[in-house]
Write an enzyme that holds these catalytic residues in place. Structure first.
Site, PDB file in Angstrom:
ATOM      1  N   ASP A 175       3.881  -4.600  -7.595  1.00 25.42           N
ATOM      2  CA  ASP A 175       3.376  -3.080  -7.099  1.00 25.42           C
ATOM      3  C   ASP A 175       3.938  -2.070  -7.569  1.00 25.42           C
ATOM      4  OD1 ASP A 175       5.416  -4.693  -5.441  1.00 25.42           O
ATOM      5  OD2 ASP A 175       5.630  -2.564  -4.588  1.00 25.42           O
ATOM      6  N   LYS A 215       4.362  12.164  -3.035  1.00 21.69           N
ATOM      7  CA  LYS A 215       5.331  11.272  -2.752  1.00 21.69           C
ATOM      8  C   LYS A 215       6.290  11.716  -1.698  1.00 21.69           C
ATOM      9  CE  LYS A 215       8.083   7.380  -4.518  1.00 21.69           C
ATOM     10  NZ  LYS A 215       8.367   6.883  -6.098  1.00 21.69           N
ATOM     11  N   GLY A 223       0.860  -1.296   0.011  1.00 20.39           N
ATOM     12  CA  GLY A 223       0.065   0.055  -0.138  1.00 20.39           C
ATOM     13  C   GLY A 223       0.799   1.279   0.094  1.00 20.39           C
ATOM     14  N   ASP A 277       9.018   5.773   7.372  1.00 19.98           N
ATOM     15  CA  ASP A 277       8.849   7.233   7.907  1.00 19.98           C
ATOM     16  C   ASP A 277       7.543   7.960   7.121  1.00 19.98           C
ATOM     17  OD1 ASP A 277      10.242   7.556   5.596  1.00 19.98           O
ATOM     18  OD2 ASP A 277      12.041   8.676   6.981  1.00 19.98           O
ATOM     19  N   GLY A 278       7.660   7.307   5.907  1.00 18.55           N
ATOM     20  CA  GLY A 278       6.533   8.031   5.009  1.00 18.55           C
ATOM     21  C   GLY A 278       7.344   9.134   4.256  1.00 18.55           C
ATOM     22  N   GLY A 308       2.920   3.753   1.146  1.00 19.01           N
ATOM     23  CA  GLY A 308       3.514   3.900   2.556  1.00 19.01           C
ATOM     24  C   GLY A 308       4.069   5.411   2.639  1.00 19.01           C
ATOM     25  N   ARG A 309       4.301   5.610   1.363  1.00 14.28           N
ATOM     26  CA  ARG A 309       5.029   7.199   1.524  1.00 14.28           C
ATOM     27  C   ARG A 309       4.440   8.025   0.433  1.00 14.28           C
ATOM     28  NH1 ARG A 309      10.894   6.459  -1.267  1.00 14.28           N
ATOM     29  NH2 ARG A 309       9.983   4.597  -2.439  1.00 14.28           N
TER      30      ARG A 309
HETATM   31  P1  AMP Z   1       8.770   1.090  -3.632  1.00 12.42           P
HETATM   32  O1  AMP Z   1      10.457   0.640  -2.996  1.00 12.42           O
HETATM   33  O2  AMP Z   1       8.670   2.573  -3.571  1.00 12.42           O
HETATM   34  O3  AMP Z   1       8.174   0.225  -4.645  1.00 12.42           O
HETATM   35  O4  AMP Z   1       7.949   0.842  -2.045  1.00 12.42           O
HETATM   36  C1  AMP Z   1       7.888  -0.580  -1.692  1.00 12.42           C
HETATM   37  C2  AMP Z   1       6.791  -0.330  -0.462  1.00 12.42           C
HETATM   38  O5  AMP Z   1       7.424   0.237   0.590  1.00 12.42           O
HETATM   39  C3  AMP Z   1       5.474   0.474  -0.614  1.00 12.42           C
HETATM   40  O6  AMP Z   1       4.448  -0.242  -0.063  1.00 12.42           O
HETATM   41  C4  AMP Z   1       5.846   1.786  -0.289  1.00 12.42           C
HETATM   42  O7  AMP Z   1       4.907   2.543   0.102  1.00 12.42           O
HETATM   43  C5  AMP Z   1       6.888   1.142   1.030  1.00 12.42           C
HETATM   44  N1  AMP Z   1       7.802   2.385   1.458  1.00 12.42           N
HETATM   45  C6  AMP Z   1       8.796   2.599   0.703  1.00 12.42           C
HETATM   46  N2  AMP Z   1       9.234   3.803   1.359  1.00 12.42           N
HETATM   47  C7  AMP Z   1       8.791   4.238   2.422  1.00 12.42           C
HETATM   48  C8  AMP Z   1       9.125   4.853   3.459  1.00 12.42           C
HETATM   49  N3  AMP Z   1       9.956   5.795   3.549  1.00 12.42           N
HETATM   50  N4  AMP Z   1       8.026   4.944   4.276  1.00 12.42           N
HETATM   51  C9  AMP Z   1       6.940   4.348   4.453  1.00 12.42           C
HETATM   52  N5  AMP Z   1       6.879   3.205   3.452  1.00 12.42           N
HETATM   53  C10 AMP Z   1       7.660   3.243   2.409  1.00 12.42           C
HETATM   54 MG    MG Z   2       6.503   0.826  -5.328  1.00 12.20          MG
END
Ligand code: AMP
Ligand code: MG
Length: 497
Positions: free
Chosen positions: A249, A110, A87, A122-123, A89-90
């Site tokens: 994803d 983002k 989902g 940390d979002g 997350g950030r």
């Molecule tokens: P990604 O690497 O962008 O494809 O992210 C994979 C998952 O990790 C997704 O659900 C993102 O929302 C979550 N995510 C990545 N970085 C962060 C962060 N700094 N804080 C919270 N969730 C994160």
């Molecule tokens: Mg992603």
């Protein structure tokens, strides 16, 4: 603020699809870059006079009037293993902008703070990944590759902790959809067929309006997703783009390149090129991208199968047929694109196709063996005449040993002699697809270092301007077309999570 009028059809799908989630305000938002052209395509009335106010929206400190922001739920197969609970997350979805020309643009922040899906994160986003995504996604757009886009980038005035502490940033990202293969997987994992159907209807209505009057709506939808994805990956391959983290994803169902993390364009051609630090096994290496596309689409098929037919066996057969069309679509798009890249126009028959494919593939083999730069090879190739000239020498210099490229050029010219186009026509065609400038890794690295270490965005703006017109040779911009010196080579890129 009325300058970003937003709808939110996603909100109406049902509360199982998201968690309402507000951006967390930051202490000192400052605008790095605002994308005027995109804003005008979207029909936004953001002018110099209200840009400061808009910056507050891009930072998450203010919400556009009427916006009910949310974080979307999704799952994902990450490096082959299924993770049911990912989902946004950030990222936070603000809603959709309906442009005057009828187009719909989804808008997301983002790096705007924690959501219900942040898990231990940390979002937030570090500044580096924001700049990288801004530059690369906008470059992709100018290279005519379907992609999410960047509407704005801001610094937050706050630090984020990654390997070290560094400045934070937020990207305002625009897409024709933020629904991913993983969004369908989320509901399939719960056995929630009703939600899968709601989601499919939503995507069809917004992104596949061309589908109508067909017997099997969902099968046709799946076929179109497969075709768009095949074409997209063929374009990546034609430009030497490596996505780096093609988890389900990170695959949009709208056929756009999405989630620029450890992505990179390669310099020297290498089938096995990997930049992403975490991709130890090379699952997402350059030449693995077409088969991984199919692997991901197979995961999507598993979610949609119950919608194809009542009888499971029939439904599975139908899905298999569509999945088989992926390779054909990919091969077709690959060859069509490569033909233009190589200046080959005529294709009379199947035998001609096989011959051309061999000619094309053999250049890549020679490039790999001789460490030739991908982009520069085609830069010179698209300036060659039928008769040898001094440009031949410049091309040959890119190769460690010249015999094999000399022999190949002979074969290429023989093939060109079957064409009726003139040198000039062929060169113009080739130059319209072979960029002079790509966002090379070492240039992005230089931009990030200056921004993160010295709060200096001059290099960011310079590189951005050059990439706005990637097919035209720009005087005084040699630095931007050259491959890295050995000490400038960037071996690894990072997700920035
Ligand atoms: P990604 O690497 O962008 O494809 O992210 C994979 C998952 O990790 C997704 O659900 C993102 O929302 C979550 N995510 C990545 N970085 C962060 C962060 N700094 N804080 C919270 N969730 C994160
Ligand atoms: Mg992603």
């Amino acid at each position: 603020m009325k300058h970003i009028p937003l709808n939110n059809r996603f909100l109406d799908l049902g509360s199982q699809f998201y968690r309402k989630s507000k951006p967390v305000p930051v202490t000192a938002p400052a605008l790095i870059k605002f994308n005027k052209n995109l804003a005008s395509m979207m029909g936004l009335s953001i002018e110099d006079t209200n840009l400061q106010e808009a910056t507050l929206i891009f930072a998450g400190n203010q919400l556009p009037e009427g916006s009910i922001p949310l974080a979307m739920a999704y799952s994902g197969s990450q490096f082959g293993s299924f993770n049911p609970q990912l989902g946004d997350g950030r990222a936070i979805y603000l809603g959709e902008v309906n442009a005057p020309d009828g187009k719909t643009f989804d808008v997301q922040l983002k790096g705007s703070g924690r959501t219900a899906y942040s898990r231990n994160g940390d979002g937030r986003s570090a500044l580096g990944p924001v700049l990288r995504e801004y530059l690369v996604s906008e470059a992709m757009y100018k290279l005519n590759v379907p992609t999410t886009r960047a509407l704005a980038a801001v610094t937050t005035g706050e630090e984020v902790a990654r390997e070290t502490l560094g400045p934070g940033g937020i990207l305002t990202r625009v897409a024709s959809s933020f629904v991913r293969v993983g969004t369908f997987q989320y509901f399939a994992a719960k056995g929630d067929l009703k939600s899968i159907k709601i989601l499919a209807d939503y995507v069809i209505e917004r992104n596949y309006q061309n589908i109508n009057g067909v017997d099997n709506l969902y099968l046709e939808f799946f076929k179109s997703v497969v075709e768009r994805q095949a074409k997209l990956i063929a374009q990546w391959m034609q430009l030497g783009f490596i996505h780096g983290v093609m988890n389900t994803d990170n695959m949009s169902v709208a056929g756009e390149t999405i989630d620029y993390g450890p992505c990179a364009f390669m310099d020297e051609f290498n089938h096995n090129q990997v930049y992403s630090f975490i991709d130890r096994g090379g699952r997402y290496a350059y030449s693995q991208q077409p088969p991984i596309g199919l692997w991901n689409l197979t995961r999507l098929a598993e979610c949609l199968v119950p919608l194809f037919a009542e009888d499971t066996e029939t439904a599975v057969e139908l899905a298999k047929e569509v999945l088989q069309s992926y390779e054909t679509s990919y091969e077709k798009a690959w060859l069509e694109g490569m033909r233009i890249k190589f200046g080959l126009v005529r294709s009379d028959d199947n035998a001609g196709d096989i011959q051309d494919k061999k000619l094309i593939e053999s250049l890549f083999e020679i490039m790999q063996m001789n460490h030739a730069d991908f982009t520069l090879t085609f830069f010179y190739l698209s300036r060659l005449n039928l008769i040898e000239s001094d440009i031949d020498e410049k091309l040959k210099k890119l190769f460690d040993k010249t015999e094999s490229i000399e022999a190949w050029l002979g074969r290429w010219r023989l093939r060109l002699s079957e064409e009726t186009t003139t040198d000039e026509e062929r060169q113009l065609n080739m130059q319209s697809v072979n960029p002079v400038y790509i966002p090379r890794n070492h240039l992005i690295e230089e931009v990030i270092r200056a921004a993160e270490d010295n709060n200096d965005f001059t290099l960011f703006h310079k590189l951005h301007v050059v990439l706005e017109d990637p097919f035209t040779l720009q005087p005084g911009m040699d630095k931007y077309m050259l491959p890295p010196e050995p000490e400038q080579v960037v071996e690894n890129t990072f997700c920035g999570t």
